[in-house]
Structures are given as C-alpha cells and as structure tokens.
Design a protein around this motif. Sequence first.
Motif, PDB file in Angstrom:
ATOM      1  N   THR A 119      85.409  19.475  34.577  1.00 13.85           N
ATOM      2  CA  THR A 119      85.961  19.248  33.242  1.00 13.85           C
ATOM      3  C   THR A 119      87.037  20.269  32.889  1.00 13.85           C
ATOM      4  N   CYS A 120      87.124  21.351  33.664  1.00 11.73           N
ATOM      5  CA  CYS A 120      88.083  22.418  33.363  1.00 11.73           C
ATOM      6  C   CYS A 120      88.957  22.702  34.580  1.00 11.73           C
ATOM      7  N   THR A 121      90.101  23.286  34.334  1.00 11.04           N
ATOM      8  CA  THR A 121      90.986  23.708  35.402  1.00 11.04           C
ATOM      9  C   THR A 121      91.403  25.157  35.148  1.00 11.04           C
ATOM     10  N   ALA A 122      91.515  25.915  36.216  1.00  8.51           N
ATOM     11  CA  ALA A 122      91.956  27.311  36.102  1.00  8.51           C
ATOM     12  C   ALA A 122      93.042  27.563  37.127  1.00  8.51           C
ATOM     13  N   SER A 123      94.075  28.261  36.715  1.00 10.39           N
ATOM     14  CA  SER A 123      95.151  28.673  37.607  1.00 10.39           C
ATOM     15  C   SER A 123      95.123  30.188  37.701  1.00 10.39           C
ATOM     16  N   LEU A 124      94.939  30.697  38.913  1.00 10.86           N
ATOM     17  CA  LEU A 124      94.876  32.138  39.155  1.00 10.86           C
ATOM     18  C   LEU A 124      96.137  32.535  39.902  1.00 10.86           C
ATOM     19  N   THR A 125      96.966  33.365  39.282  1.00 11.20           N
ATOM     20  CA  THR A 125      98.241  33.756  39.871  1.00 11.20           C
ATOM     21  C   THR A 125      98.126  35.134  40.494  1.00 11.20           C
ATOM     22  N   PHE A 126      98.541  35.212  41.755  1.00  9.19           N
ATOM     23  CA  PHE A 126      98.504  36.457  42.518  1.00  9.19           C
ATOM     24  C   PHE A 126      99.929  36.900  42.835  1.00  9.19           C
ATOM     25  N   GLU A 127     100.188  38.175  42.661  1.00  7.13           N
ATOM     26  CA  GLU A 127     101.444  38.783  43.097  1.00  7.13           C
ATOM     27  C   GLU A 127     101.068  39.879  44.074  1.00  7.13           C
ATOM     28  N   LYS A 128     101.615  39.796  45.280  1.00  5.22           N
ATOM     29  CA  LYS A 128     101.292  40.741  46.356  1.00  5.22           C
ATOM     30  C   LYS A 128      99.781  40.792  46.576  1.00  5.22           C
ATOM     31  N   ASP A 129      99.139  39.620  46.566  1.00  3.89           N
ATOM     32  CA  ASP A 129      97.699  39.459  46.800  1.00  3.89           C
ATOM     33  C   ASP A 129      96.806  40.146  45.772  1.00  3.89           C
ATOM     34  N   VAL A 130      97.322  40.370  44.563  1.00  2.00           N
ATOM     35  CA  VAL A 130      96.536  40.948  43.469  1.00  2.00           C
ATOM     36  C   VAL A 130      96.585  39.982  42.291  1.00  2.00           C
ATOM     37  N   LEU A 131      95.421  39.687  41.694  1.00  3.00           N
ATOM     38  CA  LEU A 131      95.344  38.763  40.568  1.00  3.00           C
ATOM     39  C   LEU A 131      96.026  39.368  39.337  1.00  3.00           C
ATOM     40  N   VAL A 132      97.043  38.669  38.823  1.00  3.15           N
ATOM     41  CA  VAL A 132      97.803  39.185  37.680  1.00  3.15           C
ATOM     42  C   VAL A 132      97.695  38.293  36.437  1.00  3.15           C
ATOM     43  N   ARG A 133      97.264  37.009  36.618  1.00  2.68           N
ATOM     44  CA  ARG A 133      97.197  36.121  35.452  1.00  2.68           C
ATOM     45  C   ARG A 133      96.137  35.049  35.695  1.00  2.68           C
ATOM     46  N   VAL A 134      95.372  34.739  34.656  1.00  5.23           N
ATOM     47  CA  VAL A 134      94.391  33.657  34.696  1.00  5.23           C
ATOM     48  C   VAL A 134      94.668  32.738  33.511  1.00  5.23           C
TER      49      VAL A 134
END
Length: 176
Positions: A119-134
Amino acid sequence: MDLRDRGRTGLGFVAGMALAGALSLLLAACANTGPGDAIERITAVDYGQPYLGMSKTEVLSCAGTPRSRIPAGKTTETLVYHYSGAGPVPSGGDSGGKKQKASTPFGGGEKKSKGPKPTCTASLTFEKDVLVRVSYAHMNVRSPYEWQGEDNEAAAERMRKEGVPTCVFSLPRCRR
C-alpha cells in the motif's frame, strides 16, 4: 518656517507609517496559514531521518531487494520499495519464504507467497553509497477534493469524510 508646512510634513509621516503598518499586517496575514498548520509543522516527524547516513549495503541487508533501482549519474542511485505495514522487509516475510502450491486450473508448479498487497512506496536515495534522502507515500491516494465531482450526494459526503490515507516509514529489521 510656516506652521502649515510642518503640519503637512507631520501628517505625511503619520500616513506613511500607517500605510507601512497596514502593509506589514497584510503580508503577515498572508504568510501565516493558521495555527493548525503551524502546530502540524512543529510536530511533524521525519520517519526516514534515523536511517540517513546508513550504507547501501546495510539497507539492502535489512530491507531486501528493491522493486527497482534508478541510477542518476555516476554516484547517485535511488532504490524504490513497495511495502505494507511499517516499512520494507526482505521478501518472504509473512510465509517465511515457504513455497505453496499454485492454485491454477492447470495444476502443478509452485509459487512463493507474496504476502499482503503493498500500500506504500518508499524511495531511498544514495549518494556515494550513503543514504541521503527517504521519501515515502501511500500508493492509492485520490485528491481530497474528488468528492466535489461526485453526482451521488451520499457517496460525495462519504468521500469527503474519508480523509487521505497515509504511510509511515521504518526499516524494522535494521538496527538503529
């Protein structure tokens, strides 16, 4: 100096200050959307914040394989997860990955249980293999104003009172 000039100068100053004050109040009224919005902004919780700074390897180990990967340049990638409940977990969560008989009229074959429909979607953004935004949201959202286009009055009233579905986000199998 003539008293008439002094009176006009003083009156012009007072009128200018009154105009400036009125404009300030008008601008302040436009900027403030109301006490309810202010309370919501102050008490808003960022559920993704505790996970920022995690490595991509850590996230993949506790969230499982993403539904999709979106590369953006050489060092940036977004992983997209669809989930139900608190957050993404590795597949096979409800059935323990046990295989079940396929329920097809043709018989045979086995399939993995998929668990509840996401029912939900999440986008996890990585810069240089480090999570920077959810970023996360409900997948089945309709406009809160859609009820206005409904011809059936009872259905329109029900739609108006339903509200908008929301989601929370966590990585339940990650240590944080």
